[in-house]
Design a protein around this motif. Structure first.
Motif, PDB file in Angstrom:
ATOM      1  N   THR A 102     -29.236  59.722 -27.929  1.00 17.52           N
ATOM      2  CA  THR A 102     -30.266  59.954 -29.171  1.00 17.52           C
ATOM      3  C   THR A 102     -29.418  60.991 -30.143  1.00 17.52           C
ATOM      4  OG1 THR A 102     -31.761  60.455 -27.183  1.00 17.52           O
ATOM      5  CG2 THR A 102     -32.071  61.769 -29.148  1.00 17.52           C
ATOM      6  N   THR A 120     -33.289  57.295 -30.622  1.00 16.78           N
ATOM      7  CA  THR A 120     -32.649  57.018 -29.434  1.00 16.78           C
ATOM      8  C   THR A 120     -32.510  55.507 -29.128  1.00 16.78           C
ATOM      9  OG1 THR A 120     -33.944  58.722 -28.142  1.00 16.78           O
ATOM     10  CG2 THR A 120     -33.022  57.036 -26.643  1.00 16.78           C
ATOM     11  N   ARG A 131     -30.179  52.286 -26.629  1.00 17.87           N
ATOM     12  CA  ARG A 131     -29.461  52.236 -25.369  1.00 17.87           C
ATOM     13  C   ARG A 131     -28.942  50.992 -25.364  1.00 17.87           C
ATOM     14  NH1 ARG A 131     -33.895  52.888 -20.934  1.00 17.87           N
ATOM     15  NH2 ARG A 131     -32.436  51.643 -19.656  1.00 17.87           N
TER      16      ARG A 131
END
Length: 127
Positions: free
Chosen positions: A98, A118, A120
């Motif tokens: 983030t 954010t 991933r």
């Protein structure tokens, strides 16, 4: 989709300078920015071993911010955030990142504006 580690490493208030902005006057010189990072990592190995080799290199994470600010001169802080997040995901142990980019003084009468994203490894952009 794999579950993220609950553990987080936080780096707050990373001071950097970058040329960023849409307007001509913003393109003339770098301006101060501030970055906050929240990195999802499994910290259990480091907690058990007390060995720095088992955790994230904090200096390397901060260096990503400084390198991106030195290399890019985007119009949008969103671009800085995306690039920083992508590079952080390339560091060992980082499962998600983030990134908050603060651009103080960008709007008259507003102390600070910021974007937070954010990202991933195994997903599309998060909301």
């Amino acid at each position: 989709m794999a579950e993220l580690p609950a553990d987080r490493i936080l780096l707050r208030g990373i001071a950097a300078r970058a040329v960023v902005g849409v307007y001509a006057f913003e393109r003339e010189a770098s301006r101060p920015l501030s970055f906050d990072l929240e990195l999802a990592c499994d910290l259990a190995p480091a907690g058990a071993s007390d060995d720095v080799a088992d955790t994230l290199d904090y200096d390397a994470a901060a260096a990503v911010v400084h390198a991106v600010c030195a290399e890019l001169a985007p119009q949008l802080i969103e671009t800085l955030a995306e690039t920083v997040a992508a590079r952080l995901l390339g560091l060992p142990r980082v499962a998600a990142a983030t990134v908050t980019v603060h651009k103080p003084g960008a709007v008259t009468g507003v102390e600070d504006i910021a974007v937070r994203i954010t990202r991933r490894h195994d997903s599309a952009p998060s909301v």
